[in-house]
Design a protein around this motif. Structure first.
Motif, PDB file in Angstrom:
ATOM      1  N   GLY A 179      96.211 -34.853  33.539  1.00  0.00           N
ATOM      2  CA  GLY A 179      96.028 -34.788  31.779  1.00  0.00           C
ATOM      3  C   GLY A 179      94.671 -33.616  31.565  1.00  0.00           C
ATOM      4  N   TYR A 180      93.827 -32.893  32.647  1.00  0.00           N
ATOM      5  CA  TYR A 180      93.342 -32.227  32.356  1.00  0.00           C
ATOM      6  C   TYR A 180      93.609 -31.146  32.369  1.00  0.00           C
ATOM      7  CZ  TYR A 180      88.917 -35.301  33.313  1.00  0.00           C
ATOM      8  OH  TYR A 180      88.711 -36.510  33.345  1.00  0.00           O
ATOM      9  N   LEU A 181      94.942 -30.759  33.084  1.00  0.00           N
ATOM     10  CA  LEU A 181      95.529 -29.574  33.074  1.00  0.00           C
ATOM     11  C   LEU A 181      96.399 -29.588  32.032  1.00  0.00           C
ATOM     12  CD1 LEU A 181      97.078 -29.569  37.122  1.00  0.00           C
ATOM     13  CD2 LEU A 181      95.350 -28.475  35.946  1.00  0.00           C
ATOM     14  N   THR A 182      96.535 -30.277  31.722  1.00  0.00           N
ATOM     15  CA  THR A 182      97.869 -30.659  29.734  1.00  0.00           C
ATOM     16  C   THR A 182      96.722 -30.286  29.428  1.00  0.00           C
ATOM     17  OG1 THR A 182      99.328 -32.280  30.703  1.00  0.00           O
ATOM     18  CG2 THR A 182      98.647 -31.935  28.557  1.00  0.00           C
ATOM     19  N   VAL A 183      95.558 -30.671  29.457  1.00  0.00           N
ATOM     20  CA  VAL A 183      94.573 -30.076  27.661  1.00  0.00           C
ATOM     21  C   VAL A 183      94.213 -28.640  27.917  1.00  0.00           C
ATOM     22  CG1 VAL A 183      92.308 -30.649  27.368  1.00  0.00           C
ATOM     23  CG2 VAL A 183      93.310 -32.428  28.013  1.00  0.00           C
ATOM     24  N   PHE A 184      94.201 -28.131  29.319  1.00  0.00           N
ATOM     25  CA  PHE A 184      93.924 -26.820  29.267  1.00  0.00           C
ATOM     26  C   PHE A 184      95.097 -25.879  28.244  1.00  0.00           C
ATOM     27  CE2 PHE A 184      90.344 -28.026  31.361  1.00  0.00           C
ATOM     28  CZ  PHE A 184      89.150 -26.893  31.488  1.00  0.00           C
ATOM     29  N   ALA A 185      96.269 -26.597  29.582  1.00  0.00           N
ATOM     30  CA  ALA A 185      97.786 -25.019  28.871  1.00  0.00           C
ATOM     31  C   ALA A 185      97.793 -25.968  27.158  1.00  0.00           C
ATOM     32  CB  ALA A 185      98.126 -26.205  29.869  1.00  0.00           C
ATOM     33  N   LEU A 186      97.243 -26.290  26.536  1.00  0.00           N
ATOM     34  CA  LEU A 186      97.307 -26.459  25.453  1.00  0.00           C
ATOM     35  C   LEU A 186      96.311 -25.970  24.483  1.00  0.00           C
ATOM     36  CD1 LEU A 186      97.816 -28.678  22.737  1.00  0.00           C
ATOM     37  CD2 LEU A 186      95.896 -29.915  22.819  1.00  0.00           C
ATOM     38  N   ASP A 187      95.032 -25.627  24.800  1.00  0.00           N
ATOM     39  CA  ASP A 187      94.107 -24.841  24.666  1.00  0.00           C
ATOM     40  C   ASP A 187      94.410 -23.287  24.798  1.00  0.00           C
ATOM     41  OD1 ASP A 187      91.311 -23.908  23.727  1.00  0.00           O
ATOM     42  OD2 ASP A 187      90.841 -23.478  25.599  1.00  0.00           O
ATOM     43  N   ALA A 188      95.439 -22.990  25.845  1.00  0.00           N
ATOM     44  CA  ALA A 188      95.538 -21.995  25.970  1.00  0.00           C
ATOM     45  C   ALA A 188      96.922 -21.539  25.259  1.00  0.00           C
ATOM     46  CB  ALA A 188      96.378 -21.499  27.570  1.00  0.00           C
ATOM     47  N   ALA A 189      97.648 -22.395  24.757  1.00  0.00           N
ATOM     48  CA  ALA A 189      99.022 -22.154  23.936  1.00  0.00           C
ATOM     49  C   ALA A 189      98.460 -22.324  22.780  1.00  0.00           C
ATOM     50  CB  ALA A 189      99.650 -23.640  23.894  1.00  0.00           C
ATOM     51  N   SER A 190      96.750 -22.736  22.005  1.00  0.00           N
ATOM     52  CA  SER A 190      96.584 -22.915  21.070  1.00  0.00           C
ATOM     53  C   SER A 190      95.947 -21.278  20.463  1.00  0.00           C
ATOM     54  CB  SER A 190      95.470 -23.691  21.443  1.00  0.00           C
ATOM     55  OG  SER A 190      94.082 -23.604  21.582  1.00  0.00           O
ATOM     56  N   PHE A 191      95.799 -20.770  21.718  1.00  0.00           N
ATOM     57  CA  PHE A 191      95.074 -19.537  21.150  1.00  0.00           C
ATOM     58  C   PHE A 191      96.478 -18.204  20.734  1.00  0.00           C
ATOM     59  CE2 PHE A 191      91.172 -20.649  22.469  1.00  0.00           C
ATOM     60  CZ  PHE A 191      90.211 -20.201  21.200  1.00  0.00           C
ATOM     61  N   LEU A 192      97.420 -18.845  21.811  1.00  0.00           N
ATOM     62  CA  LEU A 192      98.871 -17.821  21.636  1.00  0.00           C
ATOM     63  C   LEU A 192      99.222 -18.144  20.364  1.00  0.00           C
ATOM     64  CD1 LEU A 192     100.561 -18.326  25.246  1.00  0.00           C
ATOM     65  CD2 LEU A 192      99.327 -15.826  24.774  1.00  0.00           C
ATOM     66  N   LEU A 193      99.617 -19.289  19.993  1.00  0.00           N
ATOM     67  CA  LEU A 193      99.885 -19.773  18.458  1.00  0.00           C
ATOM     68  C   LEU A 193      98.706 -19.206  17.208  1.00  0.00           C
ATOM     69  CD1 LEU A 193     101.742 -21.004  16.690  1.00  0.00           C
ATOM     70  CD2 LEU A 193      99.911 -23.051  16.646  1.00  0.00           C
ATOM     71  N   GLY A 225      91.306 -32.221  18.406  1.00  0.00           N
ATOM     72  CA  GLY A 225      91.635 -31.324  19.742  1.00  0.00           C
ATOM     73  C   GLY A 225      90.156 -32.300  20.167  1.00  0.00           C
ATOM     74  N   ALA A 226      88.983 -32.833  19.781  1.00  0.00           N
ATOM     75  CA  ALA A 226      88.700 -33.765  21.100  1.00  0.00           C
ATOM     76  C   ALA A 226      88.735 -35.474  20.641  1.00  0.00           C
ATOM     77  CB  ALA A 226      86.931 -33.771  19.835  1.00  0.00           C
ATOM     78  N   ALA A 227      89.390 -35.277  20.056  1.00  0.00           N
ATOM     79  CA  ALA A 227      90.367 -36.910  19.909  1.00  0.00           C
ATOM     80  C   ALA A 227      91.665 -36.341  20.754  1.00  0.00           C
ATOM     81  CB  ALA A 227      91.020 -37.385  18.500  1.00  0.00           C
ATOM     82  N   LEU A 228      92.102 -35.514  20.859  1.00  0.00           N
ATOM     83  CA  LEU A 228      93.360 -35.285  21.760  1.00  0.00           C
ATOM     84  C   LEU A 228      92.655 -35.384  23.526  1.00  0.00           C
ATOM     85  CD1 LEU A 228      96.073 -32.346  20.737  1.00  0.00           C
ATOM     86  CD2 LEU A 228      96.219 -35.320  20.050  1.00  0.00           C
ATOM     87  N   GLY A 229      91.452 -34.305  23.739  1.00  0.00           N
ATOM     88  CA  GLY A 229      90.589 -34.662  24.860  1.00  0.00           C
ATOM     89  C   GLY A 229      90.570 -35.729  25.159  1.00  0.00           C
ATOM     90  N   GLY A 230      89.811 -36.686  24.759  1.00  0.00           N
ATOM     91  CA  GLY A 230      89.402 -37.872  24.320  1.00  0.00           C
ATOM     92  C   GLY A 230      90.560 -38.728  25.348  1.00  0.00           C
ATOM     93  N   VAL A 231      91.951 -38.407  24.741  1.00  0.00           N
ATOM     94  CA  VAL A 231      92.777 -39.425  25.261  1.00  0.00           C
ATOM     95  C   VAL A 231      92.944 -38.898  27.026  1.00  0.00           C
ATOM     96  CG1 VAL A 231      95.118 -39.412  25.558  1.00  0.00           C
ATOM     97  CG2 VAL A 231      94.856 -39.434  23.437  1.00  0.00           C
ATOM     98  N   ALA A 232      92.598 -37.700  27.209  1.00  0.00           N
ATOM     99  CA  ALA A 232      92.815 -36.735  28.628  1.00  0.00           C
ATOM    100  C   ALA A 232      91.573 -38.126  29.283  1.00  0.00           C
ATOM    101  CB  ALA A 232      92.832 -35.670  28.443  1.00  0.00           C
ATOM    102  N   LEU A 233      90.106 -37.919  28.683  1.00  0.00           N
ATOM    103  CA  LEU A 233      89.130 -38.773  29.318  1.00  0.00           C
ATOM    104  C   LEU A 233      89.071 -40.313  29.530  1.00  0.00           C
ATOM    105  CD1 LEU A 233      86.031 -37.813  27.235  1.00  0.00           C
ATOM    106  CD2 LEU A 233      86.823 -36.585  29.748  1.00  0.00           C
ATOM    107  N   HIS A 234      90.263 -40.623  28.844  1.00  0.00           N
ATOM    108  CA  HIS A 234      90.399 -42.043  29.124  1.00  0.00           C
ATOM    109  C   HIS A 234      91.556 -42.176  30.039  1.00  0.00           C
ATOM    110  CE1 HIS A 234      91.536 -46.243  28.540  1.00  0.00           C
ATOM    111  NE2 HIS A 234      92.466 -45.738  27.745  1.00  0.00           N
ATOM    112  N   VAL A 235      92.296 -41.300  30.074  1.00  0.00           N
ATOM    113  CA  VAL A 235      93.265 -41.606  30.927  1.00  0.00           C
ATOM    114  C   VAL A 235      92.693 -40.994  32.259  1.00  0.00           C
ATOM    115  CG1 VAL A 235      95.649 -40.745  32.152  1.00  0.00           C
ATOM    116  CG2 VAL A 235      95.433 -40.340  29.491  1.00  0.00           C
ATOM    117  N   ASP A 236      92.033 -39.886  32.511  1.00  0.00           N
ATOM    118  CA  ASP A 236      91.164 -39.431  33.586  1.00  0.00           C
ATOM    119  C   ASP A 236      92.384 -38.584  35.100  1.00  0.00           C
ATOM    120  OD1 ASP A 236      89.087 -39.150  35.088  1.00  0.00           O
ATOM    121  OD2 ASP A 236      88.285 -40.708  35.783  1.00  0.00           O
ATOM    122  N   THR A 237      93.142 -37.986  34.982  1.00  0.00           N
ATOM    123  CA  THR A 237      93.736 -37.388  35.792  1.00  0.00           C
ATOM    124  C   THR A 237      94.145 -36.270  36.456  1.00  0.00           C
ATOM    125  OG1 THR A 237      96.323 -37.762  34.631  1.00  0.00           O
ATOM    126  CG2 THR A 237      95.623 -39.581  35.876  1.00  0.00           C
TER     127      THR A 237
END
Length: 414
Positions: free
Chosen positions: A166-180, A151-163
């Protein structure tokens, strides 16, 4: 690790799957949240720190009542509801536009995360025989660390993109992970709820002073938690000649070590007595690692400082794994079978306390005092580790014969 670690009906694998799902989202969240809150939401760094501190502080008080709910309503259903609630809390972070809204979302997030941890622990206790709980808990911990790393590696991609996207996608991924995770928890067998006995205190753990003492000692030992994420990166830059990337190397070393060796380390814990000895040794190792971190500021080349830091980091992670193994056995072994939820919720407040008080305390002690601060911190770890075994023996003596239930009569220390 192999199938030997998995109890019948694949319970271990299913528990690990749920833990892995939420850990993937958490790993991405942890490495991106600070920048999201400052760059996208527009909060100051101090506001982010205050909001998260308030959130985890309130969350520390939520673990016991939510754990009690898991006991009385069933841990599986409670864990599923709290996993969904965590997804909602993460989604709420996407809608905040003010400091007040951020604090409110952080409080909800801290409460449901703490309660979810207590419910999952109660579920594990209900599905796994007592003699295998620490082993399975170690297996879950190694799985969680693997998930956090990915997960940190995926977050690192968002940090690199820095948009913003990108950050909204990470939070959406986090929410989806808890639903899963909620879906995977639903696939586990249900643990029947246990009704309260007549005359039983609603939150009996709050009257169990011996258990409170071992939980307090554990909370002190958990002050190591902010070291890798906050203290050591700043220490490397401000106090040593080591390359800046050394802090990242220490985090990688820690994560991979837990993934590879946590289960093996936990095999030496077979009882509350052996767990107390493990915690004592953990205190010594954490104290030794603090001395190593202090020595890294002694001068010399950058490579020499990096070598000292890595060696101290290796000692630290061994102490961390021994502490975790011993603490799990003590937390489970001293809790009554019909109150595992509230007892695990109380024991788990140590994590919230470490997240709440640890950053400010260790920043002042280590970064403010320098090497002497490391030595003081090391002494605290050694003393707390030494105190755990006698505290655990006292708690064992106060249990009713043949059970983990505290004796009805008040127990006086000494």
């Amino acid at each position: 690790m192999g199938s030997r670690l998995i109890p019948p009906a694949g319970v271990g694998r299913r528990l690990a799957g749920a833990q892995l799902a939420s850990a993937l989202g958490d790993g991405a969240y942890l490495v991106t949240s600070a920048l999201y809150f400052t760059r996208v939401v527009g909060l100051s760094a101090s506001q982010v720190g205050i909001g998260l501190t308030v959130g985890w502080a309130v969350g520390a008080f939520a673990g016991v009542p939510l754990g009690h709910l898991a006991d009385r309503r069933g841990p599986r259903g409670t864990a599923v509801l709290l996993a969904v609630a965590t997804a909602v809390a993460v989604t709420a972070f996407l809608t905040v536009g003010s400091f007040a809204g951020f604090v409110l979302a952080a409080v909800v997030y801290g409460c449901v995360q703490t309660g979810l941890s207590a419910a999952r622990q109660a579920l594990l206790a209900g599905l796994v025989e007592p003699e295998r709980r620490t082993e399975i808990r170690a297996y879950l911990q190694s799985t969680v660390n693997a998930g956090l790393a990915v997960g940190a590696a995926l977050g690192g991609v968002a940090l690199h993109v820095d948009t913003r996207a990108g950050y909204l996608t990470v939070f959406a991924l986090d929410a989806a992970s808890f639903l899963l995770a909620a879906v995977l928890l639903l696939r586990l067998p249900a643990v029947p709820p246990v009704p309260s006995a007549p005359g039983e205190p609603r939150l009996a753990v709050l009257r169990d002073r011996p258990y409170a003492l071992v939980a307090l000692i554990n909370a002190v030992m958990l002050l190591y938690m902010p070291l890798l994420s906050l203290i050591l990166p700043l220490w490397v830059v401000r106090w040593t000649a080591a390359p800046d990337w050394t802090a990242a190397a220490l985090l990688v070393l820690n994560t991979l070590s837990v993934v590879a060796f946590q289960v093996r380390v936990a095999r030496g814990v077979t009882s509350v007595g052996s767990a107390g000895r493990y915690v004592r040794r953990a205190g010594l190792l954490l104290g030794l690692s603090c001395a190593g971190f202090a020595a890294s500021a002694a001068g010399g080349s950058g490579w020499a400082a990096a070598g000292v830091l890595v060696a101290a980091g290796a000692v630290q992670v061994l102490g961390e794994m021994m502490l975790a193994s011993g603490a799990w056995e003590i937390g489970f072994g001293l809790a009554p079978a019909d109150r595992q939820g509230q007892y695990q919720g109380f024991f788990g407040t140590g994590v919230a306390v470490a997240r709440t008080l640890g950053p400010a305390l260790l920043t002042t002690l280590v970064l403010g005092w320098g090497p002497p601060g490391w030595l003081v911190l090391g002494g605290v770890f050694v003393a707390a580790g030494a105190a755990m075994a006698p505290a655990a023996r006292w708690a064992e003596r106060t249990r009713r014969p043949g059970t983990a239930v505290p004796a009805a009569a008040p127990v006086e220390a000494g």
